[in-house]
Motif scaffolding. Sequence first.
Motif, mmCIF file in Angstrom:
data_model
loop_
_atom_site.group_PDB
_atom_site.id
_atom_site.type_symbol
_atom_site.label_atom_id
_atom_site.label_comp_id
_atom_site.label_asym_id
_atom_site.label_seq_id
_atom_site.Cartn_x
_atom_site.Cartn_y
_atom_site.Cartn_z
ATOM 1 N N ARG A 178 0.422 -1.987 2.631
ATOM 2 C CA ARG A 178 1.630 -2.328 1.889
ATOM 3 C C ARG A 178 1.220 -3.147 0.673
ATOM 4 O O ARG A 178 0.567 -4.178 0.797
ATOM 5 N N SER A 182 2.416 -5.211 -2.657
ATOM 6 C CA SER A 182 3.519 -5.846 -3.368
ATOM 7 C C SER A 182 3.397 -5.558 -4.863
ATOM 8 O O SER A 182 2.330 -5.699 -5.462
ATOM 9 N N VAL A 226 7.809 -3.395 -2.652
ATOM 10 C CA VAL A 226 6.594 -3.079 -1.900
ATOM 11 C C VAL A 226 6.450 -1.564 -1.794
ATOM 12 O O VAL A 226 7.390 -0.854 -1.478
ATOM 13 N N THR A 246 4.160 1.513 0.033
ATOM 14 C CA THR A 246 3.312 1.757 1.195
ATOM 15 C C THR A 246 2.358 2.925 0.947
ATOM 16 O O THR A 246 2.774 3.992 0.490
ATOM 17 N N SER A 294 0.098 5.351 3.070
ATOM 18 C CA SER A 294 0.000 5.741 4.478
ATOM 19 C C SER A 294 -1.295 6.499 4.772
ATOM 20 O O SER A 294 -1.990 6.973 3.866
ATOM 21 N N VAL A 307 -1.875 -2.828 9.655
ATOM 22 C CA VAL A 307 -1.147 -2.961 8.400
ATOM 23 C C VAL A 307 -1.930 -3.916 7.521
ATOM 24 O O VAL A 307 -2.088 -5.085 7.858
ATOM 25 N N VAL A 344 -1.951 -5.781 3.964
ATOM 26 C CA VAL A 344 -0.954 -6.092 2.941
ATOM 27 C C VAL A 344 -1.621 -6.752 1.746
ATOM 28 O O VAL A 344 -2.390 -7.704 1.892
#
Length: 426
Positions: free
Chosen positions: A12, A14, A46, A48, A50, A84, A86
Amino acid sequence: PEARLENSGFIRVSLHNTKTSEGDYIYISGTSVLAIVKTKHIVDEVLTVSDVPMGTYKELLYSNDFDSVYNLIQDTLAVSSDSVSVIGPYRDWNGLSKVAINTSSSGAAISEDLYDFPLLVRLHKNNFSFAEALDDGQDIRFSTPGGTILPYEISRWDKAGLSAEIWVRIDTIFGNNETQYFNMHWGSTLAADISNSKAVFDSANGYVSVWHLEENGSGQNDEYIDGSANGDHGTGISMGNAVSSVVGNGQEFDGTDSYIELDDSTGLDGAGAFTISFWCNADSINFPFMNGLFTRGSDEKVGAPYIEGLMGENTLRMYFSTEGHTGDCKLVSPALTQGKWHYVTFTWDGIVATAYMDGTVGAADSTSGNMLLDSDGSNWIGNMPGWGKWDGKLDELRVLKAHHSADWIKMNYETQKVGSKVVKIK
């Protein structure tokens, strides 16, 4: 051979404070893993990425085409199975530090998880370079390791004196934990001031009034600012300049003439629970009168809530009444030490009322029903009309229409007291 799916995670990223265009790319250097920037795919700023195979990668890049990379988002990116990863906000700002919170036995020593907690961050010459930030701290920002931007309020910023106090609302503080942290960012010359006391001391979390008491008294209307959304500001009567206190500056009351008259407030009307807290330092004890520290209303017939120095003793008493209660609830604090700062809290959960001093539980009383308030709405800090005035210092007075636990109160004390080591900047 037997088919096998490769374990993967996702990232993720930002995009806060980042200029983006439809069709830009975020991708991992040397791989085919990428995400195309499309407005409909961006949620809360945000994006993502994948199906990222597990592994350690050299670079995460942002580009407007494959031949023109204009932003290195992060180097050395690790992705583990079903994880995850970030990438936080403000990645192109010059300054970044981790702010560690220790709630274990070697820190605040609390076991309960706390939510939406206003945490004090102290900056000084040994943990922050004020020369790297803007003059008034406009470029200070905070975020979680997961990239969520945290609301904050700069209570005091003294660049010349190399010190500042900032309140940051932390979404979750874990009990008995010494590994948690959040991020502090600075170093953007284009940053605007977004300090916001109302977001930190949110009325949705029960805050009725919050007075940092940092101001110099001049007698101007509403010079003592209530940081909550209620705007219950105060006007100084014979008050002087702010004095050095526990959290930056506070106020000195002379016990004779000086006090703060507050705007009329009905914020506690009908309260089914409350928490009132403050730092106090008594210049005299064995009070000659009932010396008013904080008073909501003046009509004793309805038991207007007030906090006083108890006449002839060295303790504080809170007095209030509730609907349908035949008597009045009286809470007496543990003994004060003259000339010493104490953190005092009175709280009521709708039945049991409890007094705390310096994070430790004291006396208790009980009553039920909603709180009764004086109809005239008069309010004072440092004064009880017809009786006496507070003789000493006050700092960080807060009123909440909510009950807080023993761990919440202890966390406030442990993180605000002088010399606290619960919060460290690394």
